[in-house]
Write a protein that holds these residues in place. Sequence first.
Motif, PDB file in Angstrom:
ATOM      1  N   VAL A  47       6.917  14.914   3.415  1.00 33.52           N
ATOM      2  CA  VAL A  47       5.476  15.152   3.287  1.00 33.52           C
ATOM      3  C   VAL A  47       4.868  14.059   2.423  1.00 33.52           C
ATOM      4  N   ASP A  48       3.731  13.521   2.849  1.00 32.30           N
ATOM      5  CA  ASP A  48       3.025  12.522   2.055  1.00 32.30           C
ATOM      6  C   ASP A  48       1.561  12.528   2.463  1.00 32.30           C
ATOM      7  N   THR A  49       0.716  11.960   1.596  1.00 30.44           N
ATOM      8  CA  THR A  49      -0.699  11.795   1.944  1.00 30.44           C
ATOM      9  C   THR A  49      -0.961  10.451   2.610  1.00 30.44           C
ATOM     10  N   ASN A  50      -0.066   9.496   2.428  1.00 31.90           N
ATOM     11  CA  ASN A  50      -0.279   8.112   2.836  1.00 31.90           C
ATOM     12  C   ASN A  50       0.152   7.924   4.293  1.00 31.90           C
ATOM     13  N   ARG A  51      -0.818   7.703   5.164  1.00 31.68           N
ATOM     14  CA  ARG A  51      -0.512   7.610   6.600  1.00 31.68           C
ATOM     15  C   ARG A  51       0.318   6.365   6.929  1.00 31.68           C
ATOM     16  N   ARG A  52       0.116   5.287   6.214  1.00 30.90           N
ATOM     17  CA  ARG A  52       0.928   4.089   6.449  1.00 30.90           C
ATOM     18  C   ARG A  52       2.390   4.384   6.107  1.00 30.90           C
ATOM     19  N   ALA A  53       2.613   5.088   4.993  1.00 34.50           N
ATOM     20  CA  ALA A  53       3.972   5.441   4.607  1.00 34.50           C
ATOM     21  C   ALA A  53       4.611   6.365   5.635  1.00 34.50           C
ATOM     22  N   LEU A  54       3.847   7.325   6.143  1.00 35.79           N
ATOM     23  CA  LEU A  54       4.392   8.254   7.137  1.00 35.79           C
ATOM     24  C   LEU A  54       4.783   7.519   8.414  1.00 35.79           C
ATOM     25  N   LEU A  91       9.187  15.900  -1.034  1.00 30.43           N
ATOM     26  CA  LEU A  91       7.775  15.924  -1.397  1.00 30.43           C
ATOM     27  C   LEU A  91       7.362  14.546  -1.920  1.00 30.43           C
ATOM     28  N   GLY A  92       6.399  13.911  -1.220  1.00 27.93           N
ATOM     29  CA  GLY A  92       6.003  12.554  -1.549  1.00 27.93           C
ATOM     30  C   GLY A  92       7.009  11.564  -0.993  1.00 27.93           C
ATOM     31  N   CYS A  93       7.222  11.632   0.312  1.00 27.46           N
ATOM     32  CA  CYS A  93       8.372  10.965   0.945  1.00 27.46           C
ATOM     33  C   CYS A  93       8.242   9.452   1.036  1.00 27.46           C
ATOM     34  N   GLY A  94       7.018   8.902   0.943  1.00 20.89           N
ATOM     35  CA  GLY A  94       6.873   7.464   1.111  1.00 20.89           C
ATOM     36  C   GLY A  94       7.433   7.006   2.443  1.00 20.89           C
ATOM     37  N   TYR A  95       8.158   5.887   2.430  1.00 19.91           N
ATOM     38  CA  TYR A  95       8.702   5.367   3.689  1.00 19.91           C
ATOM     39  C   TYR A  95      10.061   5.972   4.036  1.00 19.91           C
ATOM     40  N   GLY A  96      10.498   6.985   3.258  1.00 19.87           N
ATOM     41  CA  GLY A  96      11.585   7.821   3.741  1.00 19.87           C
ATOM     42  C   GLY A  96      12.957   7.756   3.105  1.00 19.87           C
ATOM     43  N   GLY A 140       0.794  -1.226   0.000  1.00 20.67           N
ATOM     44  CA  GLY A 140       0.000   0.000   0.000  1.00 20.67           C
ATOM     45  C   GLY A 140       0.822   1.269   0.000  1.00 20.67           C
ATOM     46  N   VAL A 141       2.162   1.141  -0.077  1.00 20.60           N
ATOM     47  CA  VAL A 141       3.020   2.317  -0.177  1.00 20.60           C
ATOM     48  C   VAL A 141       3.800   2.219  -1.492  1.00 20.60           C
ATOM     49  N   PHE A 142       4.445   3.309  -1.864  1.00 24.98           N
ATOM     50  CA  PHE A 142       5.177   3.342  -3.133  1.00 24.98           C
ATOM     51  C   PHE A 142       6.410   2.454  -3.075  1.00 24.98           C
ATOM     52  N   SER A 143       6.552   1.583  -4.063  1.00 25.75           N
ATOM     53  CA  SER A 143       7.727   0.731  -4.249  1.00 25.75           C
ATOM     54  C   SER A 143       8.094  -0.038  -2.972  1.00 25.75           C
ATOM     55  N   PRO A 144       7.181  -0.904  -2.486  1.00 30.89           N
ATOM     56  CA  PRO A 144       7.447  -1.574  -1.210  1.00 30.89           C
ATOM     57  C   PRO A 144       8.494  -2.683  -1.277  1.00 30.89           C
ATOM     58  N   ASP A 145       8.785  -3.197  -2.489  1.00 27.75           N
ATOM     59  CA  ASP A 145       9.662  -4.356  -2.598  1.00 27.75           C
ATOM     60  C   ASP A 145      11.133  -4.011  -2.793  1.00 27.75           C
TER      61      ASP A 145
END
Length: 207
Positions: free
Chosen positions: A88-95, A65-70, A35-40
């Motif tokens: 900064v991100d919209t995705n709370r799981r990623a934050l 901007l659009g930090c994902g998991y960092g 559910g986050v960007f590029s998890p693999d």
Amino acid sequence: MAPHYFDPDPAAPSRAATVTLVLPDLHLRLDTDRGVFSPDRVDLGTRILLETVPPPPDRGTLLDLGCGYGPIALTMARRAPHAAVVGVDTNRRALDLARRNAAANGVANASFHAAPAAGNPPQPGSPLAGPFAALWSNPPIRIGKQALHALLAIWLSRLEEGAHAHLVVHKHLGADSLHRWLEETGRPTERVASRAGYRILRTTHHA
């Protein structure tokens, strides 16, 4: 509607994983999840950006901007230990993952924040208000061109006078049209690198 990595609350069931980011000057172990960007794996565009950009300013506030998991924010923070880095991100799981990754990797000068809703600018004094001494981003191209342009216009306007933003975009996902848009909207831009189909664009903020 299919879930996207930019959804605030991803519907994909959690499946925790770990990836590594190895660069000449640092090594990060990063928790990821579905559910986050590029998890693999750390996205190739992100890696090319981090291998290409010059060192960030070592003072002031720096923005991912659009930090994902960092991965970008934590690299900025390691390379600029006296700066404050804001992801900064919209995705709370990623934050949540980014905050955990900062703690696990001993990075104390990075913080992670939910992007304000459109039309709801941050309050003066907020870490999101800027001005920012630099911006690095693998921007969320898949939100659509109009939404992406609106997003970039907001955050690029919060750069300090003369500050640079470095963006990585694949040529098949609109890198060249984004370059043109930046130029057409009064933001001097140059392609500073091109590799594996990715363009690294540097744009300079002038009020």
